[in-house]
Structure formats: structure tokens, C-alpha cells
Design a protein around this motif. Sequence first.
Motif, PDB file in Angstrom:
ATOM      1  N   ILE A   4       1.817   9.606 -15.548  1.00 15.12           N
ATOM      2  CA  ILE A   4       2.133  10.293 -14.303  1.00 15.12           C
ATOM      3  C   ILE A   4       2.822   9.298 -13.377  1.00 15.12           C
ATOM      4  O   ILE A   4       2.475   8.106 -13.361  1.00 15.12           O
ATOM      5  N   ILE A   5       3.855   9.741 -12.653  1.00 17.46           N
ATOM      6  CA  ILE A   5       4.606   8.873 -11.741  1.00 17.46           C
ATOM      7  C   ILE A   5       3.984   8.944 -10.347  1.00 17.46           C
ATOM      8  O   ILE A   5       3.758  10.040  -9.815  1.00 17.46           O
ATOM      9  N   CYS A   6       3.702   7.785  -9.782  1.00 11.78           N
ATOM     10  CA  CYS A   6       3.200   7.732  -8.406  1.00 11.78           C
ATOM     11  C   CYS A   6       4.314   8.189  -7.463  1.00 11.78           C
ATOM     12  O   CYS A   6       5.429   7.673  -7.493  1.00 11.78           O
ATOM     13  N   GLN A   7       4.008   9.173  -6.596  1.00 12.59           N
ATOM     14  CA  GLN A   7       5.000   9.707  -5.682  1.00 12.59           C
ATOM     15  C   GLN A   7       5.316   8.746  -4.533  1.00 12.59           C
ATOM     16  O   GLN A   7       6.291   8.943  -3.807  1.00 12.59           O
ATOM     17  N   SER A   8       4.513   7.673  -4.391  1.00 11.15           N
ATOM     18  CA  SER A   8       4.730   6.719  -3.308  1.00 11.15           C
ATOM     19  C   SER A   8       5.607   5.559  -3.742  1.00 11.15           C
ATOM     20  O   SER A   8       6.630   5.262  -3.127  1.00 11.15           O
ATOM     21  N   CYS A   9       5.204   4.864  -4.854  1.00 14.06           N
ATOM     22  CA  CYS A   9       5.964   3.678  -5.283  1.00 14.06           C
ATOM     23  C   CYS A   9       6.814   3.925  -6.521  1.00 14.06           C
ATOM     24  O   CYS A   9       7.526   3.025  -6.966  1.00 14.06           O
ATOM     25  N   LYS A  10       6.743   5.168  -7.101  1.00 14.07           N
ATOM     26  CA  LYS A  10       7.590   5.582  -8.227  1.00 14.07           C
ATOM     27  C   LYS A  10       7.313   4.795  -9.503  1.00 14.07           C
ATOM     28  O   LYS A  10       8.191   4.663 -10.357  1.00 14.07           O
ATOM     29  N   ARG A  11       6.081   4.284  -9.667  1.00  9.89           N
ATOM     30  CA  ARG A  11       5.740   3.568 -10.889  1.00  9.89           C
ATOM     31  C   ARG A  11       4.828   4.414 -11.769  1.00  9.89           C
ATOM     32  O   ARG A  11       4.112   5.299 -11.297  1.00  9.89           O
ATOM     33  N   ARG A 272      12.493   5.272   5.435  1.00  9.91           N
ATOM     34  CA  ARG A 272      11.642   4.945   4.299  1.00  9.91           C
ATOM     35  C   ARG A 272      10.298   4.398   4.736  1.00  9.91           C
ATOM     36  O   ARG A 272      10.145   3.894   5.848  1.00  9.91           O
ATOM     37  N   GLN A 273       9.333   4.487   3.832  1.00  4.31           N
ATOM     38  CA  GLN A 273       8.005   3.940   4.072  1.00  4.31           C
ATOM     39  C   GLN A 273       7.758   2.769   3.131  1.00  4.31           C
ATOM     40  O   GLN A 273       8.333   2.673   2.052  1.00  4.31           O
ATOM     41  N   LEU A 274       6.909   1.862   3.576  1.00  2.00           N
ATOM     42  CA  LEU A 274       6.657   0.628   2.846  1.00  2.00           C
ATOM     43  C   LEU A 274       5.354   0.721   2.062  1.00  2.00           C
ATOM     44  O   LEU A 274       4.422   1.435   2.455  1.00  2.00           O
ATOM     45  N   ILE A 275       5.308  -0.049   0.986  1.00  2.00           N
ATOM     46  CA  ILE A 275       4.142  -0.066   0.102  1.00  2.00           C
ATOM     47  C   ILE A 275       3.695  -1.508  -0.119  1.00  2.00           C
ATOM     48  O   ILE A 275       4.516  -2.391  -0.387  1.00  2.00           O
ATOM     49  N   PHE A 478       2.593  -9.339  11.887  1.00  2.00           N
ATOM     50  CA  PHE A 478       1.903  -8.070  12.086  1.00  2.00           C
ATOM     51  C   PHE A 478       0.401  -8.279  11.929  1.00  2.00           C
ATOM     52  O   PHE A 478      -0.046  -8.849  10.934  1.00  2.00           O
ATOM     53  N   ARG A 479      -0.338  -7.877  12.919  1.00  2.00           N
ATOM     54  CA  ARG A 479      -1.799  -8.027  12.933  1.00  2.00           C
ATOM     55  C   ARG A 479      -2.221  -9.471  12.715  1.00  2.00           C
ATOM     56  O   ARG A 479      -3.196  -9.764  12.010  1.00  2.00           O
ATOM     57  N   GLY A 480      -1.461 -10.385  13.316  1.00  2.31           N
ATOM     58  CA  GLY A 480      -1.810 -11.800  13.265  1.00  2.31           C
ATOM     59  C   GLY A 480      -1.454 -12.498  11.972  1.00  2.31           C
ATOM     60  O   GLY A 480      -1.758 -13.685  11.805  1.00  2.31           O
ATOM     61  N   ALA A 481      -0.803 -11.797  11.028  1.00  3.88           N
ATOM     62  CA  ALA A 481      -0.441 -12.372   9.727  1.00  3.88           C
ATOM     63  C   ALA A 481       1.071 -12.274   9.531  1.00  3.88           C
ATOM     64  O   ALA A 481       1.756 -11.476  10.179  1.00  3.88           O
ATOM     65  N   PHE A 482       1.584 -13.098   8.615  1.00  2.00           N
ATOM     66  CA  PHE A 482       2.998 -13.065   8.269  1.00  2.00           C
ATOM     67  C   PHE A 482       3.194 -12.258   6.983  1.00  2.00           C
ATOM     68  O   PHE A 482       2.383 -12.357   6.051  1.00  2.00           O
ATOM     69  N   TRP A 483       4.269 -11.470   6.968  1.00  5.82           N
ATOM     70  CA  TRP A 483       4.558 -10.589   5.841  1.00  5.82           C
ATOM     71  C   TRP A 483       6.004 -10.782   5.396  1.00  5.82           C
ATOM     72  O   TRP A 483       6.860 -11.217   6.167  1.00  5.82           O
ATOM     73  N   LEU A 484       6.272 -10.398   4.146  1.00  2.00           N
ATOM     74  CA  LEU A 484       7.627 -10.413   3.603  1.00  2.00           C
ATOM     75  C   LEU A 484       7.938  -9.026   3.052  1.00  2.00           C
ATOM     76  O   LEU A 484       7.215  -8.511   2.195  1.00  2.00           O
ATOM     77  N   GLU A 485       9.007  -8.413   3.566  1.00  2.00           N
ATOM     78  CA  GLU A 485       9.440  -7.079   3.128  1.00  2.00           C
ATOM     79  C   GLU A 485      10.758  -7.195   2.386  1.00  2.00           C
ATOM     80  O   GLU A 485      11.652  -7.923   2.820  1.00  2.00           O
ATOM     81  N   GLU A 504       8.913  -2.624  -0.735  1.00  5.89           N
ATOM     82  CA  GLU A 504       7.587  -3.221  -0.916  1.00  5.89           C
ATOM     83  C   GLU A 504       7.415  -4.348   0.096  1.00  5.89           C
ATOM     84  O   GLU A 504       8.362  -5.053   0.439  1.00  5.89           O
ATOM     85  N   ILE A 505       6.198  -4.516   0.562  1.00  2.66           N
ATOM     86  CA  ILE A 505       5.882  -5.507   1.583  1.00  2.66           C
ATOM     87  C   ILE A 505       4.611  -6.239   1.185  1.00  2.66           C
ATOM     88  O   ILE A 505       3.665  -5.635   0.675  1.00  2.66           O
ATOM     89  N   VAL A 506       4.614  -7.565   1.402  1.00  2.00           N
ATOM     90  CA  VAL A 506       3.507  -8.404   0.927  1.00  2.00           C
ATOM     91  C   VAL A 506       3.023  -9.307   2.060  1.00  2.00           C
ATOM     92  O   VAL A 506       3.835  -9.964   2.728  1.00  2.00           O
ATOM     93  N   PRO A 507       1.693  -9.360   2.294  1.00  3.44           N
ATOM     94  CA  PRO A 507       1.155 -10.346   3.237  1.00  3.44           C
ATOM     95  C   PRO A 507       1.174 -11.730   2.595  1.00  3.44           C
ATOM     96  O   PRO A 507       0.817 -11.883   1.424  1.00  3.44           O
ATOM     97  N   LEU A 508       1.601 -12.747   3.342  1.00  5.23           N
ATOM     98  CA  LEU A 508       1.732 -14.094   2.797  1.00  5.23           C
ATOM     99  C   LEU A 508       0.508 -14.942   3.116  1.00  5.23           C
ATOM    100  O   LEU A 508      -0.088 -14.806   4.190  1.00  5.23           O
ATOM    101  N   ILE A 509       0.158 -15.824   2.185  1.00  9.10           N
ATOM    102  CA  ILE A 509      -0.920 -16.775   2.403  1.00  9.10           C
ATOM    103  C   ILE A 509      -0.450 -18.151   1.944  1.00  9.10           C
ATOM    104  O   ILE A 509       0.519 -18.276   1.193  1.00  9.10           O
TER     105      ILE A 509
END
Length: 527
Positions: A4-11, A272-275, A478-485, A504-509
Amino acid sequence: MELIICQSCKRMNAATETRCRYCGLPLLAVGQSQPGAFATEGDTPRGLPVQKHTLTPPPIAKTESDGSTTELATTVSYTSRQEKGGEVPMTLSAYFPRVLVAGHLSTVHFKIQNLSDQSLEQVEIILVAKGLQESAKELVGFIAPQEQRHVVVELIPAQPGPWVMTYSLKLKKDVKWLGLIGTKAIWINPVPSSFPFSLGQVRINRGPKGCLLLEAAKSDADCASLLAQPPVASVTDLLKLKLPEKYEPMELAFDYALSVEAEENARQQQTRQLIIPVIFAGHVQTGAVLRLLPIKPPNALAQVFIARSQFKIGRSRKDADFVTWLLPQNPANYERTMKISRVHVLAECRDGRLYLRDADSKSGSSFDGLRLPSEKWEPITRRAALTLADEYFLDVQPFASAYPSEPPIKNLSVWKGPSDYAPPLARGCVRFVPINSSLVDHNAVWIFTDATFGSSQTNPVHFHDDSVAEIQGRFLYFRGAFWLENCIDNSSVRINGQNLKADEIVPLIAGDLVQIGTADFQVEIQS
């Protein structure tokens, strides 16, 4: 196995799964919508810089009894930039037919010569100066190959004194948008306090910094004939006075290029919306400074993002956020650099507004052509040049946020980060680009919510890499953290070896390995 294909991220997922193993959202049948999902609002394309032209309070300068200011600091030429970027396909010359008088409508005439063998389309010229009531704009439209066009732009002088006028042109050539930029010192005369009034003391906008009509008359017979006329009897007579026609060349520097396709992609991304890929949902680290330290290639610049309320500019690698050394290194440039203080200028965000002041430097500074005081904060409302010790020139440009509020992350609930957080100090970011030098060992961006990156000069973070899209993605705070989109699906952005798909967006550490194009970085985060 049934999939089944995810309707959000298409995977793809196994049909037995109830939640996507990539993004963590429920697996829905086609046609269903995710509860709580939303789209971005506003009319600003994500990734495109927006400049706001706002009249600011009068500058700090010596004020005469008639209300005019007499101090004019260094006027910065964008043509002195070490990074040229591209060819300028036109020439520009200007003529001020009337005396500029505060509070009274006037005009400036331009001649635009197309130097190329291609037509220039949707040409627009914009004039901005603190001394004007508002920005002046004129749509020129189409200019055929080798054609010269005459353009008249209306402007409203507001504050008497010397000012720096920034003129910019936006145009379409073939399949690209081009931006050109330049500056000119102008004089706005105060309304005379009494009449009759002698024309000899009127300042006209001729030459690099303007001059008295009396001075122009020494070398121009037509100006001399004006002085032979009876004294001016009223403001109306002064405004009617026509100056001898003389078009003077205006410097034009290449500013940016952006393909029509990239601009359209940025507009489409607006809805678009981010995942968050679920494997990064546990990435949580708050901080105020993000450093991307280069691993390869060895000559890559570090990328630094400062999310504090204060941003420091100066020559000290230890104390300044943006380091201002004159390059290339040689004895002459070393001597010039030593005129710059360790921390020369302070930038600060107060109540959502951005300000600058001189940090009690030993040799002074100026912003937008006028001296920066050390005892008072001057607002940053638009793009302008910052000068340190009359030696180092810095292009300061605020960028608007791509988002009206929080970034539209569809599965934000899977992130394990803090639920309590302070609101952003402001929105968008501020970019600092050396004009007559180059970056020392890192680029520093003052970030509040987001900053785009890509291979186009329209981005606050510019990568000289053909494998990176013109507007590839953005860094977020965002919310005190750094992210990469990531915005473009071209395998040019990876986190810890994981390829990021578009949207796609990822919080960095700390310790994350970030690949952008051909450059590899290691993440360091400080409080």
C-alpha cells in the motif's frame, strides 16, 4: 506481498501495516485526508527573497538649522564585488531634470541600452532611499536587442539631506530572471526658509555625490545661465526650474540569476506539506548556534547559523559571529584589517525588529551611507551596505520567512522534541555578503525562522555547486532546534547517508553527517 502506498510520503508499505514505517502517519485509503493537515498560506513563494521598502526615521548626522543633514559617509559600489556572478546585459544612465525638494513630487529620467542580441522582457526598475517617502517603481516592459529605452520614474523626496539611493533592475532574459543593482548618492534640498532665494546654494544631482549649482556653473555654460536669472520668488518657481539635460552613466552590478523553472517550483512548493522521516523522529537537540563543519572538499567553507538575539561583526575569530578580514592576505590588506575592531558592529533583535549600532569601534562605521552611532540603535528595514572603518564593505540583506507561521510539518506529532518553547524573535533571516573581500573560513547567517540554500545567489546560503538545485532547500530554526528541509528530489541532500526526498525535513543533532551536493559537513550545535 500486497503493498500500500502512503498518501503522505508516497512510499511503499506492507498492506498489513497501519502506520507508515517511513513517516509514522496512518496509512489511509486514496481519497482520505489526514486529520489536522494544513497547507501554507500567504503569497510569498517559498525560497524567494522578499525585500520590504519602508521609510525609516531620519538618520544620525549633523543637522543644520534648515533641517538638512550634511554628513555623507562612504558610498559603496557593488561593482567592486570580488564575486561577479554574471554578465550585465545593459547600460543605464540617469538625468535629474528638476531640483529635488523635500515634500514635493519630482522625477528622474533613465536611458536603458540593451547590449545583448536577445530581447529583455518584463524589465522593472526600483529606486529606494531613506530620504524618499516610499520606494519608486516603474515597469519598463520589453526592450528589443540593441534597443535604447527612455524611462521616467516619479519619486517623492521626504527628508532633506544627502542620501544613498539604491537602484535595482529585474528582468527576464531567455529562460532566466536576472537582477542588477547599483547605488548613487543624491541630495534632497530643504524648502527655502525665505524668498527671494539665490539658486547658487541649490544642490543638484550631478556627479558622483551631487554638487552646488554654483559649482556646476563653473564648467557648464547652461548652468551658468541659470544663475544669471533673477532670484527664485517661490517654491513653485523652484520646482519649475529645469536643469540642463545631462545623462550620466550609472554603475550596474550583477546581483542574481534564477531560472523561470526554479521560480515556478518555489511557487508550487508553497502548497506542499513536509514530512519527518520516522527514523529521525528521535533526533532532539536544542541550541542557539548551528555549525556545519566541512569534511570535504578541503577548501569548503563552514556554514554557521546564529539564532541569538545579538549578532557580532568584526575581525576577531573568537569574538565575532561574522569575521571581517580583507583578503587576499598581504601586508597592505593586513594593515587595513587592523583598522577594524575585534567586534566593530553589533546587530540586535528587539521586539521583533532588527537594529545596528557601532560597538564603540576605534575607526567608526556607516550603514546605508550614513554614520552609525554607538549610543543609539539604527533600524534595519531593507537591504543596504555596511562599511567598517571605511575599508570593509558588507552587503546586509534581510530575507522574509517562507512561512506565515510554523512550518507545515504533517507528522510533527512523531517528533520527540519539547512541547514548551519560546516564540521566534523575528521571522526570516539576515544575510551578510562581503563586497570588496571574500569570506574568511565560514559563512554566517543570522537566522530567526528559516534560510534557503542552493546554487542561485537569491539564497541566503549560496553553494557554488552545479549538482545543487538553484533553490535546493532551507535551514530552519523551529522550537529551539535546527532543521534541514529538502525541496528538490535530485539526491543532492543526505543526512547520515539517508537520501532526503523532496518535502522531507529532518531535525539536526550534533555528530550528524550532512551532504549537500559534493560537500560533506559534520553538525555541531552550541547553546
